[in-house]
Design a protein around this motif. Structure first.
Motif, PDB file in Angstrom:
ATOM      1  N   ALA A   1      -2.509   4.023   4.312  1.00 43.11           N
ATOM      2  CA  ALA A   1      -1.734   4.217   2.671  1.00 43.11           C
ATOM      3  C   ALA A   1      -2.791   3.769   1.395  1.00 43.11           C
ATOM      4  N   GLY A   2      -3.646   3.191   1.854  1.00 42.11           N
ATOM      5  CA  GLY A   2      -4.556   2.585   1.356  1.00 42.11           C
ATOM      6  C   GLY A   2      -5.736   3.165   0.719  1.00 42.11           C
ATOM      7  N   GLU A   3      -5.766   3.541   1.806  1.00 42.06           N
ATOM      8  CA  GLU A   3      -7.502   4.698   1.714  1.00 42.06           C
ATOM      9  C   GLU A   3      -6.829   6.136   0.712  1.00 42.06           C
ATOM     10  N   LEU A   4      -5.318   6.669   0.912  1.00 38.04           N
ATOM     11  CA  LEU A   4      -4.573   7.430   0.027  1.00 38.04           C
ATOM     12  C   LEU A   4      -4.661   6.646  -1.106  1.00 38.04           C
ATOM     13  N   VAL A   5      -4.544   5.701  -1.626  1.00 39.41           N
ATOM     14  CA  VAL A   5      -3.797   5.385  -3.087  1.00 39.41           C
ATOM     15  C   VAL A   5      -5.594   5.994  -3.290  1.00 39.41           C
ATOM     16  N   ARG A   6      -6.209   4.594  -3.388  1.00 41.27           N
ATOM     17  CA  ARG A   6      -7.999   5.550  -3.661  1.00 41.27           C
ATOM     18  C   ARG A   6      -8.493   7.219  -3.565  1.00 41.27           C
TER      19      ARG A   6
ATOM     20  N   VAL B   1       8.890   3.234  -7.780  1.00 44.40           N
ATOM     21  CA  VAL B   1       7.853   2.158  -7.609  1.00 44.40           C
ATOM     22  C   VAL B   1       7.108   1.111  -8.848  1.00 44.40           C
ATOM     23  N   VAL B   2       7.387   0.425  -8.729  1.00 48.44           N
ATOM     24  CA  VAL B   2       6.894  -0.124  -9.755  1.00 48.44           C
ATOM     25  C   VAL B   2       4.844  -0.737  -8.970  1.00 48.44           C
ATOM     26  N   TRP B   3       3.888  -0.818  -9.816  1.00 50.46           N
ATOM     27  CA  TRP B   3       2.440  -1.099  -9.799  1.00 50.46           C
ATOM     28  C   TRP B   3       2.163  -2.286 -10.986  1.00 50.46           C
ATOM     29  N   CYS B   4       1.431  -3.212 -10.544  1.00 51.35           N
ATOM     30  CA  CYS B   4       0.183  -3.487 -11.310  1.00 51.35           C
ATOM     31  C   CYS B   4      -1.068  -3.494 -11.657  1.00 51.35           C
TER      32      CYS B   4
ATOM     33  N   TRP C   1       5.975  -2.745  -6.151  1.00 53.18           N
ATOM     34  CA  TRP C   1       7.548  -2.916  -4.998  1.00 53.18           C
ATOM     35  C   TRP C   1       7.922  -2.007  -5.377  1.00 53.18           C
ATOM     36  N   ALA C   2       9.088  -1.717  -4.086  1.00 53.38           N
ATOM     37  CA  ALA C   2      10.419  -1.196  -4.917  1.00 53.38           C
ATOM     38  C   ALA C   2      11.014  -1.371  -6.698  1.00 53.38           C
ATOM     39  N   TRP C   3      11.431  -0.430  -7.162  1.00 52.21           N
ATOM     40  CA  TRP C   3      12.217  -0.783  -8.279  1.00 52.21           C
ATOM     41  C   TRP C   3      13.371  -1.459  -7.982  1.00 52.21           C
ATOM     42  N   PRO C   4      13.678  -1.427  -7.560  1.00 47.56           N
ATOM     43  CA  PRO C   4      15.523  -1.926  -6.771  1.00 47.56           C
ATOM     44  C   PRO C   4      14.893  -3.521  -6.939  1.00 47.56           C
TER      45      PRO C   4
ATOM     46  N   HIS D   1       0.788  -0.761  -0.477  1.00 49.56           N
ATOM     47  CA  HIS D   1      -0.027   0.592  -0.392  1.00 49.56           C
ATOM     48  C   HIS D   1       0.601   1.594  -0.371  1.00 49.56           C
ATOM     49  N   HIS D   2       2.016   1.118   0.945  1.00 51.72           N
ATOM     50  CA  HIS D   2       2.635   2.483   0.117  1.00 51.72           C
ATOM     51  C   HIS D   2       3.307   2.639  -0.973  1.00 51.72           C
ATOM     52  N   HIS D   3       3.973   1.554  -1.671  1.00 52.76           N
ATOM     53  CA  HIS D   3       3.981   1.643  -2.484  1.00 52.76           C
ATOM     54  C   HIS D   3       3.112   1.839  -3.057  1.00 52.76           C
TER      55      HIS D   3
END
Length: 207
Positions: free
Chosen positions: A123-128, A176-179, A191-194, A6-8
């Motif tokens: 963090a999950g609420e913030l994403v939305r 950050v990488v996300w799907c 995930w973090a890109w690294p 959620h942070h990522h």
């Protein structure tokens, strides 16, 4: 510090909203400049008017009456208002998440800096919220999405979908990488890109 997905995801969406807001700010500044020019032109026309000896037609076709009427109406600044409302809401949201926060610098940068310290649920609420606000701004400005695709359509490590998106914000270790194929309402695949980069083919590691 080990971060939750959620942070990522929140970091990625904050970066994406930041690009949309920067574009909106440019458009709002242009809108305000055009409004100032229009306002000055109208007032110059009123000041330079000389009374005629003919019969006045009142507001029906009388250019002076029309100019005075226009001069009394401030121009509408839709994009300027949208930008100021978005910034004010970001400050409000930051205050809800961190009552000790001080208004200093840019609201979105201050909010993004606090994401790692949020509870995963917050963090999950913030994403939305960030995703919804981002879409509103892009719909009004016509700016397309700014996500970058991970090289070579590398599959998502969690679900195998070839939909991975990259948010290259700040130093590379913070990217950050996300799907977007992850189930709505669940834990995002992020995930973090690294962490993802080490599994890419050598040809795909230069983002």
């Amino acid at each position: 510090m080990t971060l939750h997905p959620h942070h990522h995801a929140a970091t990625a969406h904050a970066w994406h909203l930041g690009l949309a807001l920067a574009h909106l700010e440019q458009l709002a500044q242009a809108e305000a400049a055009a409004a100032r020019t229009e306002w000055a032109t109208v007032h110059d026309g009123v000041r330079s008017w000389q009374p005629s000896t003919g019969r006045s037609q009142g507001a029906h076709g009388d250019p002076v009456a029309s100019a005075v009427t226009t001069a009394g109406s401030r121009p509408r600044l839709g994009l300027t208002l949208l930008h100021s409302n978005a910034v004010e809401t970001l400050w409000w949201l930051l205050g809800q998440l961190d009552p000790t926060a001080v208004r200093r610098g840019r609201a979105l940068e201050a909010l993004t800096a606090r994401i790692p310290r949020l509870q995963p649920s917050a963090a999950g609420e913030l994403v939305r919220w960030l995703a919804e606000r981002d879409q509103v701004v892009r719909d009004r400005t016509g700016r397309p999405a700014d996500w970058r695709r991970v090289p070579h359509d590398w599959p998502c490590p969690a679900c195998g979908e070839r939909l991975l998106r990259l948010a290259p914000a700040g130093p590379e270790e913070t990217w950050v990488v996300w799907c977007p194929g992850a189930a709505a309402g669940g834990v995002p695949h992020a995930w973090a890109w690294p962490e993802v980069r080490v599994g890419l083919p050598v040809a795909g590691r230069a983002a």
